[in-house]
Design a protein around this motif. Sequence first.
Motif, short mmCIF file in Angstrom:
data_model
loop_
_atom_site.label_atom_id
_atom_site.label_comp_id
_atom_site.label_asym_id
_atom_site.label_seq_id
_atom_site.Cartn_x
_atom_site.Cartn_y
_atom_site.Cartn_z
N THR A 259 0.83 -1.20 0.00
CA THR A 259 0.00 0.00 0.00
C THR A 259 0.87 1.26 0.00
OG1 THR A 259 -0.13 -0.06 2.43
CG2 THR A 259 -1.91 -1.10 1.22
N PHE A 260 0.69 2.09 -1.03
CA PHE A 260 1.32 3.42 -1.11
C PHE A 260 2.83 3.38 -0.85
CE2 PHE A 260 -3.06 3.98 0.49
CZ PHE A 260 -3.61 4.64 -0.60
N VAL A 261 3.49 2.41 -1.45
CA VAL A 261 4.92 2.24 -1.20
C VAL A 261 5.72 3.45 -1.69
CG1 VAL A 261 6.93 0.82 -1.74
CG2 VAL A 261 4.74 -0.27 -1.29
N ASN A 262 5.43 3.91 -2.91
CA ASN A 262 6.16 5.08 -3.43
C ASN A 262 5.88 6.32 -2.60
OD1 ASN A 262 5.77 3.09 -5.63
ND2 ASN A 262 6.87 4.59 -6.88
N LEU A 263 4.62 6.52 -2.23
CA LEU A 263 4.26 7.70 -1.46
C LEU A 263 4.94 7.71 -0.10
CD1 LEU A 263 2.55 10.25 -1.02
CD2 LEU A 263 0.72 8.76 -0.17
N LYS A 264 4.90 6.59 0.60
CA LYS A 264 5.53 6.53 1.93
C LYS A 264 7.03 6.77 1.83
CE LYS A 264 3.72 2.51 3.01
NZ LYS A 264 3.32 1.29 3.74
N LEU A 400 13.77 -1.06 -8.79
CA LEU A 400 13.88 -0.43 -7.48
C LEU A 400 13.21 0.93 -7.49
CD1 LEU A 400 15.28 -0.70 -4.63
CD2 LEU A 400 17.13 0.68 -5.58
N GLY A 401 12.47 1.23 -6.42
CA GLY A 401 11.85 2.53 -6.29
C GLY A 401 12.80 3.52 -5.64
N ILE A 402 13.21 4.55 -6.39
CA ILE A 402 14.15 5.54 -5.88
C ILE A 402 13.67 6.94 -6.28
CG2 ILE A 402 16.14 3.99 -5.90
CD1 ILE A 402 16.99 5.25 -8.55
N LEU A 403 14.27 7.95 -5.68
CA LEU A 403 13.92 9.33 -5.99
C LEU A 403 14.45 9.69 -7.37
CD1 LEU A 403 12.57 11.86 -4.71
CD2 LEU A 403 14.87 12.59 -4.07
N VAL A 415 9.19 9.40 -6.21
CA VAL A 415 9.81 8.08 -6.13
C VAL A 415 9.21 7.23 -7.23
CG1 VAL A 415 9.97 5.97 -4.77
CG2 VAL A 415 10.37 8.19 -3.69
N PHE A 416 10.06 6.66 -8.05
CA PHE A 416 9.65 5.98 -9.28
C PHE A 416 10.44 4.68 -9.40
CE2 PHE A 416 8.97 5.47 -13.83
CZ PHE A 416 7.73 6.07 -14.06
N SER A 417 9.78 3.60 -9.72
CA SER A 417 10.48 2.34 -9.93
C SER A 417 11.14 2.35 -11.30
CB SER A 417 9.51 1.16 -9.83
OG SER A 417 10.20 -0.07 -10.07
N MET A 418 12.42 1.98 -11.33
CA MET A 418 13.18 2.00 -12.58
C MET A 418 14.28 0.94 -12.52
SD MET A 418 15.26 5.62 -12.05
CE MET A 418 13.84 6.55 -11.46
N PRO A 419 14.93 0.64 -13.63
CA PRO A 419 15.97 -0.41 -13.65
C PRO A 419 17.28 0.06 -13.03
CG PRO A 419 15.74 0.55 -15.82
CD PRO A 419 14.65 1.15 -14.98
N VAL A 420 17.84 -0.76 -12.14
CA VAL A 420 19.11 -0.43 -11.50
C VAL A 420 19.96 -1.69 -11.39
CG1 VAL A 420 17.97 1.34 -10.12
CG2 VAL A 420 18.40 -0.91 -9.11
N SER A 448 1.78 11.34 -13.52
CA SER A 448 0.66 12.18 -13.09
C SER A 448 0.06 11.66 -11.80
CB SER A 448 -0.40 12.25 -14.19
OG SER A 448 -1.56 12.91 -13.73
N ASP A 449 -0.16 10.36 -11.73
CA ASP A 449 -0.76 9.79 -10.52
C ASP A 449 0.16 9.91 -9.32
OD1 ASP A 449 -2.99 9.19 -11.94
OD2 ASP A 449 -2.68 7.03 -12.05
N LEU A 450 1.47 9.71 -9.53
CA LEU A 450 2.41 9.82 -8.41
C LEU A 450 2.51 11.25 -7.90
CD1 LEU A 450 5.26 7.44 -9.64
CD2 LEU A 450 3.85 7.14 -7.61
N ILE A 451 2.51 12.19 -8.83
CA ILE A 451 2.55 13.61 -8.42
C ILE A 451 1.30 13.97 -7.64
CG2 ILE A 451 2.53 15.98 -9.28
CD1 ILE A 451 4.30 14.96 -11.62
N GLN A 452 0.15 13.50 -8.14
CA GLN A 452 -1.11 13.80 -7.45
C GLN A 452 -1.17 13.16 -6.07
OE1 GLN A 452 -5.00 14.44 -9.45
NE2 GLN A 452 -4.08 13.14 -11.02
N GLU A 453 -0.69 11.94 -5.94
CA GLU A 453 -0.66 11.29 -4.62
C GLU A 453 0.08 12.18 -3.62
OE1 GLU A 453 0.97 7.41 -4.54
OE2 GLU A 453 -0.66 6.48 -5.69
#
Length: 504
Positions: A259-264, A400-403, A415-420, A448-453
Amino acid sequence: MAKFVIAGRADCPYYAKTELLADYLQKNLPDFRIHKITQRPEVWEDWLKDVCEKNEWSHKNSPIIWRELLDRGGKGLLLGGYNEFLEHAQLYYDVTSSMTTELMMVIAQENLGAHIEKEQEEEALKTCINPLQVWITSASAPACYNLIPILTSGEVFGMHTEISITLFDNKQAEEYLKSLVVETQDLASPVLRSVSICTKVEEAFCQAHVIVVLDESTDKEVFTLEDCLRSRVPLCRLYGYLIEKNAHESVRVIVGGKTFVNLKTVLLMRYAPRVAHNIIAVALGVEGEAKAILARKLKTAPSYIKDVIIWGNISGNNYVDLRKTRVYRYESAIWGPLHYSRPLLNLIFDSEWVKREFVATLKNLTATGRQFGGILAAHSIATTLKYWYHGSPPGEIVSLGILSEGQFGIPKGIVFSMPVKFENGTWMVLTDLKDIEISEQIMTRMTSDLIQEKLVALGDKIHFQPYQSEHKDLVPDEEKNLVMSDAADFLNRIPQTTFEKPQS
């Protein structure tokens, strides 16, 4: 070569006489070697009993001497005690001992003093080696129950790294946490120095080196998505303050769950700016679910599928990218060595299955949180931690979700999941990967959704409005791999307060 083991009570005069005779033989005979073992008087009998039971020997006095047959696999052959060793030395080496009883007693007391001093030095050395302090939040959650055995196995931080675990939760969970402490101690892990509980907020994260943030439980009713988003802020603000105040300066924070991993994660970065560079979100759970669905389609093992990339919101709208995915050890007309692989999209001939059924199945799992239980959450967190400390497998892509710092055209500050890849205790974004461009429409939808969250959670926006494409009839094939969730899905995934032991 003859190797003898001489073991005895530290204050035993007969052990003292045997020891000096053995020292003389070792000094004067090139192929004679000894190994000495002493035990405190109060533990000698129990130690001797265990040794005899293990080797099926019969011996009751101090000292005990056996010979290790190095040329026969190391199996020990019991020689006996003091008298038998003297007889052996006389018979084979024509050497005996004429030590007086008075001297035997003096040396025995010296041996006892030396043994005690050695034990004290070893204990002092242990106190100088600070264990890795690992804190787990919401420790009454099922994920914690499954995470503890993995952390204490030595697979995550290494067999030479001792750890101390602190289980952090509210006062209501205290009785459950106490039983969890006992179960953890029963594991008798060689890497576990201690396990304790903490229910006092002001003491949270004291000198923490690693903090695992799990899904928090709630006993409050939440009716809207906006309420869900805003309810994350107070706890993240509190955690951030406590991390800044109490944690070790090199603390590593890992956020997992459904739940809300990126937001937290981005909120923790906001409220703990000193360690923001060391806060990450776990995406391997979604990656694992995707691999399992693909493996069932190909009738192979999920572990044979590599390089699935998860873009975007780990617990919301994300894009499952299979363009770099490869399959190893696949049974087909073409075979190769273990390192040989083939592109996954070349092996799945039903492209409509990828665009529709695969995405629909993964969407259902991501949106409802089904199958993302304690085992998957624990394994994803532990694997990410292992990679963070020891590096990811060479050549493999890890999600991985990183800034975001603007890589791949992703807006900064989310925070966005991307390849690392993980290397040397940190991670590197794989910006040099070729042919992984994402359409502007998909990127806009996810960002858009992440910014709005973030805006809704912080009170800068009142209502959350899911992104709507301006060209609904022109949906590119690439967008059909987009996993989407709506507000109702989020509400269904918030865990409710429970402190019962997870059923096995």
